[in-house]
Scaffold this motif. Sequence first.
Motif, PDB file in Angstrom:
ATOM      1  N   LEU A  21       0.653  -1.163   0.092  1.00 20.72           N
ATOM      2  CA  LEU A  21      -0.009   0.054   0.136  1.00 20.72           C
ATOM      3  C   LEU A  21       0.921   1.395   0.122  1.00 20.72           C
ATOM      4  CD1 LEU A  21      -2.816  -1.275   2.680  1.00 20.72           C
ATOM      5  CD2 LEU A  21      -3.165  -0.741   0.179  1.00 20.72           C
ATOM      6  N   TRP A  22       1.959   1.338   0.693  1.00 20.57           N
ATOM      7  CA  TRP A  22       2.756   2.527   0.935  1.00 20.57           C
ATOM      8  C   TRP A  22       3.522   2.576  -0.322  1.00 20.57           C
ATOM      9  CZ3 TRP A  22       8.001   2.354   3.852  1.00 20.57           C
ATOM     10  CH2 TRP A  22       8.563   3.580   4.075  1.00 20.57           C
ATOM     11  N   TRP A  80       1.456  11.552   9.420  1.00 28.29           N
ATOM     12  CA  TRP A  80       0.707  10.411  10.265  1.00 28.29           C
ATOM     13  C   TRP A  80       1.406   9.302   9.856  1.00 28.29           C
ATOM     14  CZ3 TRP A  80      -1.440   6.737   7.145  1.00 28.29           C
ATOM     15  CH2 TRP A  80      -1.728   6.916   5.964  1.00 28.29           C
ATOM     16  N   LEU A  81       1.675   8.827   8.520  1.00 33.59           N
ATOM     17  CA  LEU A  81       2.215   7.917   7.871  1.00 33.59           C
ATOM     18  C   LEU A  81       3.660   7.446   8.906  1.00 33.59           C
ATOM     19  CD1 LEU A  81       1.992   5.161   6.278  1.00 33.59           C
ATOM     20  CD2 LEU A  81       3.249   6.469   4.455  1.00 33.59           C
ATOM     21  N   ALA A 104       6.464   4.166  12.797  1.00 30.44           N
ATOM     22  CA  ALA A 104       7.138   4.208  14.039  1.00 30.44           C
ATOM     23  C   ALA A 104       6.279   3.239  14.907  1.00 30.44           C
ATOM     24  CB  ALA A 104       7.327   5.301  14.590  1.00 30.44           C
ATOM     25  N   VAL A 105       5.043   3.201  14.784  1.00 31.95           N
ATOM     26  CA  VAL A 105       4.125   2.297  15.722  1.00 31.95           C
ATOM     27  C   VAL A 105       4.512   0.788  15.144  1.00 31.95           C
ATOM     28  CG1 VAL A 105       1.964   1.599  16.259  1.00 31.95           C
ATOM     29  CG2 VAL A 105       2.442   3.888  16.528  1.00 31.95           C
ATOM     30  N   VAL A 106       4.366   0.544  13.984  1.00 30.65           N
ATOM     31  CA  VAL A 106       4.703  -0.623  13.430  1.00 30.65           C
ATOM     32  C   VAL A 106       6.143  -1.325  13.698  1.00 30.65           C
ATOM     33  CG1 VAL A 106       4.916  -2.046  11.366  1.00 30.65           C
ATOM     34  CG2 VAL A 106       3.199  -0.282  11.468  1.00 30.65           C
ATOM     35  N   VAL A 107       7.087  -0.300  13.613  1.00 25.10           N
ATOM     36  CA  VAL A 107       8.496  -0.843  14.229  1.00 25.10           C
ATOM     37  C   VAL A 107       8.592  -1.268  15.872  1.00 25.10           C
ATOM     38  CG1 VAL A 107      10.671  -0.002  14.739  1.00 25.10           C
ATOM     39  CG2 VAL A 107       9.780   0.590  12.367  1.00 25.10           C
ATOM     40  N   LEU A 108       7.829  -0.498  16.407  1.00 27.49           N
ATOM     41  CA  LEU A 108       7.674  -0.841  17.995  1.00 27.49           C
ATOM     42  C   LEU A 108       6.943  -2.177  17.961  1.00 27.49           C
ATOM     43  CD1 LEU A 108       6.890   2.673  19.464  1.00 27.49           C
ATOM     44  CD2 LEU A 108       8.618   1.324  19.782  1.00 27.49           C
ATOM     45  N   LEU A 109       5.797  -2.356  17.305  1.00 27.71           N
ATOM     46  CA  LEU A 109       5.033  -3.611  17.435  1.00 27.71           C
ATOM     47  C   LEU A 109       6.024  -4.975  16.870  1.00 27.71           C
ATOM     48  CD1 LEU A 109       1.689  -2.530  15.898  1.00 27.71           C
ATOM     49  CD2 LEU A 109       2.106  -3.513  18.410  1.00 27.71           C
ATOM     50  N   VAL A 127      -5.740   5.435  15.081  1.00 28.85           N
ATOM     51  CA  VAL A 127      -6.208   7.224  15.146  1.00 28.85           C
ATOM     52  C   VAL A 127      -5.306   7.781  13.942  1.00 28.85           C
ATOM     53  CG1 VAL A 127      -5.738   9.139  16.673  1.00 28.85           C
ATOM     54  CG2 VAL A 127      -6.974   7.299  17.548  1.00 28.85           C
ATOM     55  N   LEU A 128      -3.898   7.213  14.065  1.00 31.38           N
ATOM     56  CA  LEU A 128      -3.122   7.959  13.155  1.00 31.38           C
ATOM     57  C   LEU A 128      -3.631   7.791  11.263  1.00 31.38           C
ATOM     58  CD1 LEU A 128       0.236   6.986  14.475  1.00 31.38           C
ATOM     59  CD2 LEU A 128      -0.520   9.371  14.138  1.00 31.38           C
ATOM     60  N   VAL A 129      -4.217   6.355  11.338  1.00 32.54           N
ATOM     61  CA  VAL A 129      -4.576   6.306   9.922  1.00 32.54           C
ATOM     62  C   VAL A 129      -6.078   6.953   9.648  1.00 32.54           C
ATOM     63  CG1 VAL A 129      -5.631   4.218   8.513  1.00 32.54           C
ATOM     64  CG2 VAL A 129      -3.452   4.110   9.739  1.00 32.54           C
TER      65      VAL A 129
END
Length: 140
Positions: free
Chosen positions: A66-67, A80-81, A86-91, A133-135
């Motif tokens: 998608l990106w 926001w992306l 960054a959230v995905v890297v933390l996950l 929320v970001l998306v």
Amino acid sequence: MLWAKSLHIVFVASWFAGLFYLPRIFVNLAMEKDEAATARLLLMARKLYRFMTMLAIPALIFGLWLWLGYGIGKGPGNGWLHAKLAVVVLLIGYHHACGSLLRKFESGSNRHSHRWYRWFNEFPVLALLAAVVLVVVKPF
């Protein structure tokens, strides 16, 4: 694009099911004294970790598609992306931390209490909230 987005959402939701449940197994493992019950919980945890890893891979692939393939989040006003990535890297780090904690349980070297695992289990909830929320809101 809608197929990729749909599959991304399904695999992310499935991966999160594992991210929510595996630490709950850890809570039970940290409290368990019976060897047979511990062995059963470890078997469940091992199978779940393998399965959730297999679910994370297509979630990440469809997200990258998608990106990079469709250009979602490119251009100005798409901070926001970057925050979501960054959230995905933390996950991903959290996922690997779960694997490390599982290995500690398997070797009998766990040092954390069931209360610690209860708090540890809250991270994916907060990360999911942040990502959604970001998306959806795209605050910046």
